[in-house]
Design a protein around this motif. Structure first.
Motif, PDB file in Angstrom:
ATOM      1  N   ALA A 162     -22.660 -11.534 -26.405  1.00  0.00           N
ATOM      2  CA  ALA A 162     -23.196 -10.177 -26.380  1.00  0.00           C
ATOM      3  C   ALA A 162     -23.379 -10.044 -24.933  1.00  0.00           C
ATOM      4  CB  ALA A 162     -23.993  -9.884 -27.237  1.00  0.00           C
ATOM      5  N   ASN A 163     -23.478  -8.601 -24.263  1.00  0.00           N
ATOM      6  CA  ASN A 163     -23.811  -8.749 -22.859  1.00  0.00           C
ATOM      7  C   ASN A 163     -25.413  -8.530 -22.627  1.00  0.00           C
ATOM      8  OD1 ASN A 163     -24.316  -6.114 -23.806  1.00  0.00           O
ATOM      9  ND2 ASN A 163     -22.824  -5.097 -22.291  1.00  0.00           N
ATOM     10  N   LYS A 164     -26.055  -8.631 -23.698  1.00  0.00           N
ATOM     11  CA  LYS A 164     -27.448  -8.738 -23.612  1.00  0.00           C
ATOM     12  C   LYS A 164     -28.198  -9.663 -24.690  1.00  0.00           C
ATOM     13  CE  LYS A 164     -28.366  -5.236 -27.332  1.00  0.00           C
ATOM     14  NZ  LYS A 164     -28.973  -3.625 -27.648  1.00  0.00           N
ATOM     15  N   ASP A 165     -29.302 -10.210 -24.391  1.00  0.00           N
ATOM     16  CA  ASP A 165     -29.788 -11.244 -25.377  1.00  0.00           C
ATOM     17  C   ASP A 165     -30.110 -10.600 -26.533  1.00  0.00           C
ATOM     18  OD1 ASP A 165     -30.748 -13.577 -25.840  1.00  0.00           O
ATOM     19  OD2 ASP A 165     -33.027 -13.136 -24.865  1.00  0.00           O
ATOM     20  N   CYS A 166     -30.042 -11.174 -27.488  1.00  0.00           N
ATOM     21  CA  CYS A 166     -30.280 -10.734 -28.968  1.00  0.00           C
ATOM     22  C   CYS A 166     -31.038 -12.028 -29.762  1.00  0.00           C
ATOM     23  CB  CYS A 166     -28.678 -10.669 -29.736  1.00  0.00           C
ATOM     24  SG  CYS A 166     -27.789  -9.542 -29.057  1.00  0.00           S
ATOM     25  N   PRO A 167     -32.455 -11.944 -29.322  1.00  0.00           N
ATOM     26  CA  PRO A 167     -33.303 -13.142 -29.846  1.00  0.00           C
ATOM     27  C   PRO A 167     -33.462 -12.930 -31.330  1.00  0.00           C
ATOM     28  CG  PRO A 167     -34.414 -11.706 -28.474  1.00  0.00           C
ATOM     29  CD  PRO A 167     -33.030 -11.275 -28.384  1.00  0.00           C
ATOM     30  N   ASN A 168     -33.469 -11.879 -31.872  1.00  0.00           N
ATOM     31  CA  ASN A 168     -33.721 -11.705 -33.359  1.00  0.00           C
ATOM     32  C   ASN A 168     -32.282 -12.365 -34.078  1.00  0.00           C
ATOM     33  OD1 ASN A 168     -36.107 -10.632 -33.024  1.00  0.00           O
ATOM     34  ND2 ASN A 168     -35.533  -8.425 -33.079  1.00  0.00           N
ATOM     35  N   ALA A 169     -31.040 -12.027 -33.570  1.00  0.00           N
ATOM     36  CA  ALA A 169     -30.098 -12.492 -34.390  1.00  0.00           C
ATOM     37  C   ALA A 169     -29.897 -13.949 -34.056  1.00  0.00           C
ATOM     38  CB  ALA A 169     -28.757 -11.797 -33.469  1.00  0.00           C
ATOM     39  N   ARG A 170     -30.127 -14.518 -32.795  1.00  0.00           N
ATOM     40  CA  ARG A 170     -30.198 -16.086 -32.836  1.00  0.00           C
ATOM     41  C   ARG A 170     -31.037 -16.663 -33.722  1.00  0.00           C
ATOM     42  NH1 ARG A 170     -29.663 -19.963 -28.458  1.00  0.00           N
ATOM     43  NH2 ARG A 170     -28.572 -18.405 -26.955  1.00  0.00           N
ATOM     44  N   LYS A 171     -32.412 -16.178 -34.030  1.00  0.00           N
ATOM     45  CA  LYS A 171     -33.307 -16.707 -34.799  1.00  0.00           C
ATOM     46  C   LYS A 171     -32.773 -16.708 -36.229  1.00  0.00           C
ATOM     47  CE  LYS A 171     -37.965 -16.806 -36.022  1.00  0.00           C
ATOM     48  NZ  LYS A 171     -37.847 -17.987 -36.873  1.00  0.00           N
ATOM     49  N   LYS A 172     -32.063 -15.700 -36.533  1.00  0.00           N
ATOM     50  CA  LYS A 172     -31.531 -15.464 -37.861  1.00  0.00           C
ATOM     51  C   LYS A 172     -30.623 -16.649 -38.082  1.00  0.00           C
ATOM     52  CE  LYS A 172     -32.363 -10.781 -38.954  1.00  0.00           C
ATOM     53  NZ  LYS A 172     -31.874  -9.472 -39.223  1.00  0.00           N
ATOM     54  N   VAL A 173     -29.814 -16.717 -37.178  1.00  0.00           N
ATOM     55  CA  VAL A 173     -28.705 -17.950 -37.281  1.00  0.00           C
ATOM     56  C   VAL A 173     -29.455 -19.261 -37.398  1.00  0.00           C
ATOM     57  CG1 VAL A 173     -26.734 -18.833 -36.102  1.00  0.00           C
ATOM     58  CG2 VAL A 173     -26.795 -16.307 -36.298  1.00  0.00           C
ATOM     59  N   GLU A 174     -30.295 -19.418 -36.620  1.00  0.00           N
ATOM     60  CA  GLU A 174     -30.767 -20.862 -36.611  1.00  0.00           C
ATOM     61  C   GLU A 174     -31.654 -21.232 -37.617  1.00  0.00           C
ATOM     62  OE1 GLU A 174     -31.532 -21.354 -31.583  1.00  0.00           O
ATOM     63  OE2 GLU A 174     -33.204 -20.554 -32.655  1.00  0.00           O
ATOM     64  N   ASP A 175     -32.143 -20.048 -38.376  1.00  0.00           N
ATOM     65  CA  ASP A 175     -33.007 -20.118 -39.583  1.00  0.00           C
ATOM     66  C   ASP A 175     -32.246 -20.228 -40.765  1.00  0.00           C
ATOM     67  OD1 ASP A 175     -35.166 -19.751 -38.237  1.00  0.00           O
ATOM     68  OD2 ASP A 175     -35.624 -17.847 -38.892  1.00  0.00           O
TER      69      ASP A 175
END
Length: 104
Positions: A77-90
């Protein structure tokens, strides 16, 4: 990112498994440039990870999903998506910062 549709940028159907997966009807409705819905994305991902097809998905220059060998998915993505990253890691999957080899 609030996207409800992405576009099919590449599609290769190179497996005899299409019939075994009952995917002929679905795939007959797919073409490069088509806007695909979330439900269609799920089916495309499933077929790609089963080595029935290969595809690339994107939305302008803002977002992409590429599939690689050994069940790799490159999501950018062209912007940071910390919530999506956390969901994937979780969920137990691994997230690495890496450039997709399929960008071009």
């Amino acid at each position: 990112m609030g996207l409800n549709k992405v576009y099919l940028n590449a599609l290769e159907i190179w497996s005899d498994e299409v019939a075994n997966q009952n995917a002929s009807g679905f795939l007959s409705k797919m073409w490069v440039g088509k806007g695909v819905t979330t439900q269609e994305i799920n089916e495309l991902a499933k077929l790609t990870l089963r080595n029935v097809i290969w595809c690339k998905l994107s939305y302008k220059n803002d977002f992409f999903v590429h599939f690689g060998y050994d069940y790799y998915m490159y999501i950018g993505a062209n912007k940071d998506c910390p919530n999506a990253r956390k969901k994937v890691e979780d969920s137990g999957l691994f997230v690495e910062n890496f450039n997709s080899p399929y960008l071009n």
